[in-house]
Design an enzyme around this catalytic site. Structure first.
Site, short mmCIF file in Angstrom:
data_model
loop_
_atom_site.label_atom_id
_atom_site.label_comp_id
_atom_site.label_asym_id
_atom_site.label_seq_id
_atom_site.Cartn_x
_atom_site.Cartn_y
_atom_site.Cartn_z
N LYS A 1 -26.29 120.76 68.79
CA LYS A 1 -26.72 122.15 68.60
C LYS A 1 -27.40 122.71 69.83
CE LYS A 1 -26.56 122.64 63.71
NZ LYS A 1 -27.07 123.17 62.48
N LYS B 1 -16.10 119.44 63.20
CA LYS B 1 -16.50 119.74 61.83
C LYS B 1 -16.27 121.23 61.51
CE LYS B 1 -20.93 120.43 60.73
NZ LYS B 1 -22.15 120.58 59.94
N LYS C 1 -20.12 126.86 59.60
CA LYS C 1 -20.28 128.30 59.40
C LYS C 1 -20.62 129.02 60.69
CE LYS C 1 -24.18 127.32 56.43
NZ LYS C 1 -25.30 126.72 57.16
N1 AQP Z 1 -17.60 120.43 57.42
C1 AQP Z 1 -18.36 119.88 56.48
N2 AQP Z 1 -17.86 118.92 55.67
C2 AQP Z 1 -18.64 118.36 54.70
N3 AQP Z 1 -19.91 118.73 54.48
C3 AQP Z 1 -20.46 119.68 55.26
N4 AQP Z 1 -21.68 120.25 55.31
C4 AQP Z 1 -21.70 121.17 56.30
N5 AQP Z 1 -20.49 121.22 56.92
C5 AQP Z 1 -19.72 120.30 56.30
C6 AQP Z 1 -22.75 119.92 54.43
O1 AQP Z 1 -23.28 121.12 53.90
C7 AQP Z 1 -24.68 120.94 53.67
C8 AQP Z 1 -25.43 122.12 54.18
O2 AQP Z 1 -25.30 122.23 55.57
P1 AQP Z 1 -26.32 123.15 56.36
O3 AQP Z 1 -25.98 124.55 56.19
O4 AQP Z 1 -27.71 122.82 56.01
O5 AQP Z 1 -26.14 122.72 57.84
P2 AQP Z 1 -24.97 122.13 58.63
O6 AQP Z 1 -24.69 120.74 58.23
O7 AQP Z 1 -25.37 122.34 60.05
O8 AQP Z 1 -23.74 123.05 58.19
P3 AQP Z 1 -22.89 124.02 59.06
O9 AQP Z 1 -21.90 124.72 58.19
O10 AQP Z 1 -22.35 123.31 60.25
O11 AQP Z 1 -23.97 125.07 59.48
P4 AQP Z 1 -24.37 125.61 60.89
O12 AQP Z 1 -23.07 126.12 61.45
O13 AQP Z 1 -25.37 126.66 60.59
O14 AQP Z 1 -24.93 124.48 61.66
C9 AQP Z 1 -25.09 119.62 54.30
O15 AQP Z 1 -25.19 118.66 53.27
C10 AQP Z 1 -23.93 119.31 55.18
O16 AQP Z 1 -23.78 117.92 55.34
#
Ligand code: AQP
Length: 344
Positions: A125, A208, A211
Site C-alpha cells: 500500500k 488481488k 476496491k
Molecule cells: N480479492 C479478495 N478476495 C478475497 N477476499 C478479499 N478481501 C478483500 N479483497 C479480497 C477481504 O475483504 C475483507 C475486507 O477488506 P478491507 O476492505 O478491510 O481491506 P482490503 O483487504 O485492503 O480490501 P480491498 O478491497 O483491497 O480494499 P482497499 O482497496 O481499500 O485496500 C478482508 O477480510 C479481506 O481479506
C-alpha cells in the site's frame, strides 16, 4: 451477550467472531466472497458475531471528511443486504467505540518494529513512497489486533490477504500474556479458505481484486447492474485453451483458475465439482454461465442496498444500537487490560 471479562482460568473463551471491512469505497465481489458471505454463514452457526466497519483503518490513507460517513453507511448497507441480521450480529463502526484506539495504543507498545516491518500489506500500500505513508498505515496491524482482542474474539473470517495480520495479532496476544504473566487474551484462529479466499483481478490474474484498483474493469462491484457485470466478465482476461476437467489443468492459468473459483464460490461448490461440469467448454460458453451466477447472487443484494440507502435512518439506528452493545463487551476488557498493565 455477556459483559464479564473471561480468562481461561474461569473457563474457555466464548466462541466469538470479529471481523471488519474498511469504508474505502464500494465493495467488490472479492470482499463479498472473501468476507461478507462468510460473515453471514458464521452468524448462522454456533458463534457470537461482531462485524465492524473499520473507519479508523480507512483514514490511514486520505479520506474526504465530507463523504466518510456516507461510505460507512454504504458498507453497513452491504452488510445488511448480504444477510447480516442486527438481531443476531453486532454491527457498528469502529470510531463509535473509543476503546479500539485505546487498546491499539497499548498494543503499539507490545508489538516490535521488526514485526511491523515484515508486513507485506504496508509495503504494497505504501508503494515506492514509503517515507510519505502515514504512521497509521505502518501501525495498522496493531489497531487490527486491538479490534479483535478487545472482544476476546476467538475466530476471524478474512480473505487470504489478511493472514499475515492475523499472525501478528496472535504474536501480540502471546507476548502480552507472557510479559504480564496472565492468559488474558485468546490466541485467535483465522478462518480462511474456500475457493474464493483470494479473488483476483479480472484484468490480471496475479493481482488481488481490490476496491481501490484504478481500473473499474478489474473488479465486479457488489452494486453493479446486470449489464455492467456481463460487460466486465465478457472483457475479463482469459487464455485460448478450453477449460480442463481436473484442477491440475488450471496450473499456470491464473485467469482461468480465478473465473472457475469465482463460479464455484457463487455456486457454493468446490472447484473440482465445477470442473466436472464445465471441463472441455470454451470461455465463450463458460462466461455467460458465470454472468448468470453473478447476477443471480448480486442483483437482490444491490436492490436491497438501494432500498436501505434511500432512507438512512434504519442504517443509523442499527449502527447506534450495535455500538452500544459492542461497548458493553469492550469496556470491561479494556479496563482489565489497563489494570494488568498498571495504568489503573
Ligand atoms: N480479492 C479478495 N478476495 C478475497 N477476499 C478479499 N478481501 C478483500 N479483497 C479480497 C477481504 O475483504 C475483507 C475486507 O477488506 P478491507 O476492505 O478491510 O481491506 P482490503 O483487504 O485492503 O480490501 P480491498 O478491497 O483491497 O480494499 P482497499 O482497496 O481499500 O485496500 C478482508 O477480510 C479481506 O481479506
Amino acid at each position: 451477550m455477556t459483559d464479564a471479562v473471561q480468562t481461561p482460568s474461569n473457563g474457555d473463551f466464548t466462541k466469538r467472531v470479529f471481523s471488519g471491512v474498511q469504508p474505502t469505497g464500494a465493495l467488490t465481489l472479492g470482499n463479498y466472497l472473501g468476507a461478507l458471505k462468510r460473515f453471514v454463514d458464521m452468524q448462522n452457526e454456533d458463534y457470537e458475531t461482531i462485524y465492524c466497519i473499520v473507519d479508523l483503518h480507512a483514514i490511514t490513507v486520505w479520506q474526504d471528511p465530507k463523504t466518510l460517513r456516507d461510505q460507512v453507511r454504504e458498507i453497513a448497507a452491504s452488510y445488511l443486504a448480504s444477510g447480516l441480521d442486527p438481531a443476531k450480529s453486532i454491527i457498528f463502526n469502529q470510531a463509535a467505540v473509543e476503546e479500539h484506539a485505546q487498546l491499539a495504543w497499548v498494543f503499539n507498545c507490545v508489538a516490535r518494529m521488526g514485526w511491523m516491518q515484515r508486513m507485506t500489506q504496508f509495503k504494497d500500500k505504501a508503494g515506492k513512497n514509503a517515507q510519505n505513508a502515514s504512521v497509521g498505515l505502518f501501525t495498522y496491524p496493531a489497531l487490527m489486533a486491538a479490534d479483535i482482542l478487545l472482544y476476546h474474539a476467538t475466530h476471524v473470517p478474512v480473505g487470504d490477504d489478511q493472514k499475515q495480520h492475523l499472525e501478528l495479532t496472535r504474536d501480540i496476544a502471546t507476548k502480552f500474556n507472557h510479559d504480564f504473566g496472565q492468559d488474558f487474551f485468546p490466541i485467535t484462529e483465522p478462518v480462511i479458505g474456500g475457493p474464493a479466499a483470494r479473488v483476483m483481478s479480472l484484468r490480471d490474474g496475479s493481482k488481488k481484486m481490490s476496491k481501490s484498483d484504478p481500473s473499474d474493469l478489474s473488479r465486479i462491484n457488489m452494486a453493479d447492474d446486470a449489464d455492467t457485470i456481463a460487460q466486465k466478465i465478457r472483457k475479463a482476461k482469459t487464455d485460448p485453451e478450453a477449460l480442463p476437467s481436473e484442477e491440475a489443468g488450471l496450473e499456470g492459468r491464473a485467469e482461468a483458475r480465478n473465473l472457475v473459483a469465482i463460479y464455484a464460490a457463487l455456486a457454493d461448490e468446490s472447484v473440482e465439482k465445477v470442473l466436472t461440469e464445465v471441463g472441455g467448454k470454451q470461455f465463450s460458453e463458460f462466461k455467460p454461465m458465470l454472468v448468470e451466477r453473478a447476477v443471480e447472487k448480486l442483483s437482490p443484494i444491490s436492490a436491497e442496498m438501494r432500498r436501505l440507502l434511500d432512507d438512512k435512518s434504519e442504517i443509523d439506528r442499527v449502527l447506534e444500537g450495535g455500538a452500544e452493545r459492542a461497548r458493553a463487551i469492550a469496556a470491561p476488557i479494556l479496563k482489565r487490560t489497563y489494570e494488568i498493565v498498571g495504568l489503573k
